[in-house]
Design an enzyme around this catalytic site. Structure first.
Site, PDB file in Angstrom:
ATOM      1  N   SER A  48      42.039  35.187  40.917  1.00  0.00           N
ATOM      2  CA  SER A  48      41.088  35.917  40.897  1.00  0.00           C
ATOM      3  C   SER A  48      41.782  37.343  39.826  1.00  0.00           C
ATOM      4  O   SER A  48      43.055  37.062  39.311  1.00  0.00           O
ATOM      5  CB  SER A  48      41.599  36.981  42.696  1.00  0.00           C
ATOM      6  N   GLU A  49      40.730  38.124  39.613  1.00  0.00           N
ATOM      7  CA  GLU A  49      41.847  38.698  38.298  1.00  0.00           C
ATOM      8  C   GLU A  49      42.978  39.458  38.626  1.00  0.00           C
ATOM      9  O   GLU A  49      43.346  40.770  37.724  1.00  0.00           O
ATOM     10  CB  GLU A  49      40.610  40.041  38.214  1.00  0.00           C
TER      11      GLU A  49
END
Length: 85
Positions: A48-49
Site C-alpha cells: 500500500s502507499e
C-alpha cells in the site's frame, strides 16, 4: 443483496484474478478488502502507499496494532517477511 454483501462479493471475485507470485497494490476503499480473501496457498505480496510491503488480512481484536495501517487508515496485519519502507 445488501451493500456489504455486494462489496464482499466483488472483493472475493477480484481475489480470483490474483495469481501466486504477484505483487499487488491495494488502493483505498473496496480494494483493501481483497486482502481478507487471498487464498492461503497463493504466495502474493500486498502493498500500500503507506510504506508497508507485505500487508496481511484484517486483524482480529487481539491482534490490532494501531501502527499497522493500510492506505485507507484501517488496521492490518503484516505478513511473514513484511518490509517497511
Amino acid at each position: 443483496m445488501d451493500k456489504a454483501a455486494v462489496r464482499e462479493r466483488i472483493a472475493r471475485r477480484a481475489e480470483q484474478e490474483i495469481e501466486s507470485g504477484y505483487y499487488v497494490n491495494l488502493g483505498i476503499g473496496m480494494p483493501t478488502m481483497v486482502a481478507n480473501y487471498i487464498q492461503p496457498e497463493k504466495e502474493v505480496v500486498l502493498h500500500s502507499e503507506n510504506g508497508l510491503v507485505g500487508i496481511g488480512r484484517s486483524p482480529y481484536e487481539d491482534e490490532v496494532d494501531p501502527d499497522l495501517i493500510n492506505a485507507g487508515k484501517e488496521t492490518v496485519t503484516a505478513s511473514k517477511g513484511a518490509s517497511y519502507c
